[in-house]
Design a protein around this motif. Structure first.
Motif, PDB file in Angstrom:
ATOM      1  N   ARG A   1       0.738  -1.237  -0.066  1.00 18.09           N
ATOM      2  CA  ARG A   1       0.085   0.013   0.021  1.00 18.09           C
ATOM      3  C   ARG A   1       0.793   1.151  -0.140  1.00 18.09           C
ATOM      4  NH1 ARG A   1      -3.686  -0.400   4.619  1.00 18.09           N
ATOM      5  NH2 ARG A   1      -1.732   0.214   5.805  1.00 18.09           N
ATOM      6  N   GLU A   2       1.809   1.436   0.752  1.00 20.66           N
ATOM      7  CA  GLU A   2       2.906   2.162   0.830  1.00 20.66           C
ATOM      8  C   GLU A   2       3.577   2.788  -0.327  1.00 20.66           C
ATOM      9  OE1 GLU A   2       5.019   1.486   4.243  1.00 20.66           O
ATOM     10  OE2 GLU A   2       3.711   2.013   5.718  1.00 20.66           O
ATOM     11  N   TRP A   3       4.124   1.504  -1.139  1.00 19.07           N
ATOM     12  CA  TRP A   3       4.303   1.709  -2.390  1.00 19.07           C
ATOM     13  C   TRP A   3       3.902   2.008  -3.462  1.00 19.07           C
ATOM     14  CZ3 TRP A   3       3.062  -0.581  -6.986  1.00 19.07           C
ATOM     15  CH2 TRP A   3       3.669  -0.688  -8.052  1.00 19.07           C
ATOM     16  N   PHE A   4       2.446   1.570  -3.371  1.00 20.12           N
ATOM     17  CA  PHE A   4       1.288   1.951  -4.288  1.00 20.12           C
ATOM     18  C   PHE A   4       1.006   3.388  -4.348  1.00 20.12           C
ATOM     19  CE2 PHE A   4      -2.541   2.383  -6.431  1.00 20.12           C
ATOM     20  CZ  PHE A   4      -2.499   1.987  -7.684  1.00 20.12           C
ATOM     21  N   LEU A   5       0.740   3.873  -3.185  1.00 18.24           N
ATOM     22  CA  LEU A   5       0.485   5.460  -2.822  1.00 18.24           C
ATOM     23  C   LEU A   5       1.705   6.370  -3.434  1.00 18.24           C
ATOM     24  CD1 LEU A   5      -1.246   5.150   0.591  1.00 18.24           C
ATOM     25  CD2 LEU A   5      -2.185   5.485  -1.729  1.00 18.24           C
ATOM     26  N   GLU A   6       2.962   6.027  -3.326  1.00 13.23           N
ATOM     27  CA  GLU A   6       4.020   6.667  -3.782  1.00 13.23           C
ATOM     28  C   GLU A   6       4.006   6.588  -5.123  1.00 13.23           C
ATOM     29  OE1 GLU A   6       8.793   6.606  -3.314  1.00 13.23           O
ATOM     30  OE2 GLU A   6       7.696   6.262  -1.548  1.00 13.23           O
ATOM     31  N   PHE A   7       3.784   5.457  -5.637  1.00 13.38           N
ATOM     32  CA  PHE A   7       3.694   5.369  -7.162  1.00 13.38           C
ATOM     33  C   PHE A   7       2.732   5.951  -7.774  1.00 13.38           C
ATOM     34  CE2 PHE A   7       2.151   2.712 -10.849  1.00 13.38           C
ATOM     35  CZ  PHE A   7       3.438   2.850 -11.758  1.00 13.38           C
ATOM     36  N   ASP A   8       1.537   6.073  -7.264  1.00 15.01           N
ATOM     37  CA  ASP A   8       0.318   6.835  -7.881  1.00 15.01           C
ATOM     38  C   ASP A   8       0.506   7.940  -7.675  1.00 15.01           C
ATOM     39  OD1 ASP A   8      -2.215   6.715  -9.051  1.00 15.01           O
ATOM     40  OD2 ASP A   8      -3.113   7.167  -6.864  1.00 15.01           O
ATOM     41  N   GLN A   9       1.301   8.471  -6.714  1.00 17.33           N
ATOM     42  CA  GLN A   9       1.299   9.967  -6.485  1.00 17.33           C
ATOM     43  C   GLN A   9       2.561  10.490  -7.611  1.00 17.33           C
ATOM     44  OE1 GLN A   9       2.127  10.503  -2.179  1.00 17.33           O
ATOM     45  NE2 GLN A   9      -0.013  10.146  -1.761  1.00 17.33           N
ATOM     46  N   SER A  10       3.448   9.730  -7.828  1.00 18.97           N
ATOM     47  CA  SER A  10       4.630   9.891  -8.627  1.00 18.97           C
ATOM     48  C   SER A  10       3.817  10.117 -10.256  1.00 18.97           C
ATOM     49  CB  SER A  10       5.691   9.052  -8.620  1.00 18.97           C
ATOM     50  OG  SER A  10       6.391   9.338  -9.418  1.00 18.97           O
ATOM     51  N   ARG A  11       2.964   9.363 -10.372  1.00 19.25           N
ATOM     52  CA  ARG A  11       2.572   9.147 -11.794  1.00 19.25           C
ATOM     53  C   ARG A  11       1.519  10.343 -11.874  1.00 19.25           C
ATOM     54  NH1 ARG A  11       1.071   3.615 -14.396  1.00 19.25           N
ATOM     55  NH2 ARG A  11      -0.026   5.128 -15.896  1.00 19.25           N
ATOM     56  N   TRP A  12       0.778  10.837 -10.992  1.00 18.81           N
ATOM     57  CA  TRP A  12      -0.186  11.881 -10.847  1.00 18.81           C
ATOM     58  C   TRP A  12       0.720  13.203 -10.943  1.00 18.81           C
ATOM     59  CZ3 TRP A  12      -4.725  13.380 -11.612  1.00 18.81           C
ATOM     60  CH2 TRP A  12      -5.307  14.299 -11.325  1.00 18.81           C
ATOM     61  N   ASP A  13       1.865  13.282 -10.412  1.00 23.01           N
ATOM     62  CA  ASP A  13       2.781  14.471 -10.469  1.00 23.01           C
ATOM     63  C   ASP A  13       3.465  14.616 -12.038  1.00 23.01           C
ATOM     64  OD1 ASP A  13       2.380  15.072  -7.857  1.00 23.01           O
ATOM     65  OD2 ASP A  13       4.193  14.214  -7.097  1.00 23.01           O
TER      66      ASP A  13
END
Length: 66
Positions: free
Chosen positions: A23-35
Protein backbone atom coordinates in the motif's frame (compact mmCIF):
# COMPACT_ATOMS: atom_id res chain seq x y z
CA UNK A 1 -8.12 -15.12 -15.54
CA UNK A 2 -6.79 -11.84 -16.90
CA UNK A 3 -3.80 -9.91 -15.58
CA UNK A 4 -5.85 -7.56 -13.40
CA UNK A 5 -7.72 -10.43 -11.78
CA UNK A 6 -4.44 -12.22 -11.09
CA UNK A 7 -2.98 -9.08 -9.47
CA UNK A 8 -6.13 -8.61 -7.39
CA UNK A 9 -5.94 -12.20 -6.19
CA UNK A 10 -2.27 -11.83 -5.27
CA UNK A 11 -3.03 -8.65 -3.32
CA UNK A 12 -5.87 -10.37 -1.47
CA UNK A 13 -3.46 -13.12 -0.42
CA UNK A 14 -0.82 -10.79 1.05
CA UNK A 15 -0.25 -11.00 4.79
CA UNK A 16 -0.73 -7.80 6.79
CA UNK A 17 2.93 -6.75 6.74
CA UNK A 18 3.29 -7.30 3.01
CA UNK A 19 0.00 -5.48 2.36
CA UNK A 20 1.16 -2.45 4.36
CA UNK A 21 4.39 -2.32 2.34
CA UNK A 22 2.48 -2.74 -0.91
CA UNK A 23 0.00 0.00 0.00
CA UNK A 24 2.80 2.43 0.87
CA UNK A 25 4.61 1.61 -2.37
CA UNK A 26 1.45 1.94 -4.44
CA UNK A 27 0.46 5.30 -2.94
CA UNK A 28 3.93 6.68 -3.66
CA UNK A 29 3.85 5.20 -7.17
CA UNK A 30 0.38 6.61 -7.87
CA UNK A 31 1.31 10.07 -6.58
CA UNK A 32 4.46 10.07 -8.70
CA UNK A 33 2.46 9.22 -11.83
CA UNK A 34 -0.06 11.94 -10.98
CA UNK A 35 2.72 14.50 -10.46
CA UNK A 36 4.25 13.60 -13.83
CA UNK A 37 0.86 13.96 -15.55
CA UNK A 38 0.19 17.34 -13.92
CA UNK A 39 3.67 18.53 -14.95
CA UNK A 40 3.14 17.34 -18.53
CA UNK A 41 -0.28 19.00 -18.70
CA UNK A 42 1.14 22.22 -17.29
CA UNK A 43 4.04 22.24 -19.72
CA UNK A 44 1.59 21.66 -22.58
CA UNK A 45 -0.53 24.64 -21.48
CA UNK A 46 -3.53 22.49 -20.58
CA UNK A 47 -3.85 24.19 -17.20
CA UNK A 48 -3.51 27.76 -18.41
CA UNK A 49 -7.27 28.23 -18.11
CA UNK A 50 -6.91 27.89 -14.32
CA UNK A 51 -4.30 30.65 -14.22
CA UNK A 52 -6.45 32.84 -16.46
CA UNK A 53 -9.51 32.32 -14.25
CA UNK A 54 -7.56 33.14 -11.08
CA UNK A 55 -6.08 36.28 -12.60
CA UNK A 56 -9.49 37.40 -13.85
CA UNK A 57 -10.99 36.99 -10.36
CA UNK A 58 -8.09 38.88 -8.85
CA UNK A 59 -8.48 41.75 -11.32
CA UNK A 60 -12.14 42.25 -10.38
CA UNK A 61 -11.37 42.14 -6.64
CA UNK A 62 -12.65 38.65 -5.81
CA UNK A 63 -9.44 37.69 -3.97
CA UNK A 64 -7.97 38.56 -0.61
CA UNK A 65 -4.50 38.60 0.89
CA UNK A 66 -3.50 35.55 2.85
Amino acid sequence: MNTIEAIEQQIENLDENAFVKFREWFLEFDQSRWDKQIEADSNAGKLDFLIDAALAEHQVGKTRDL
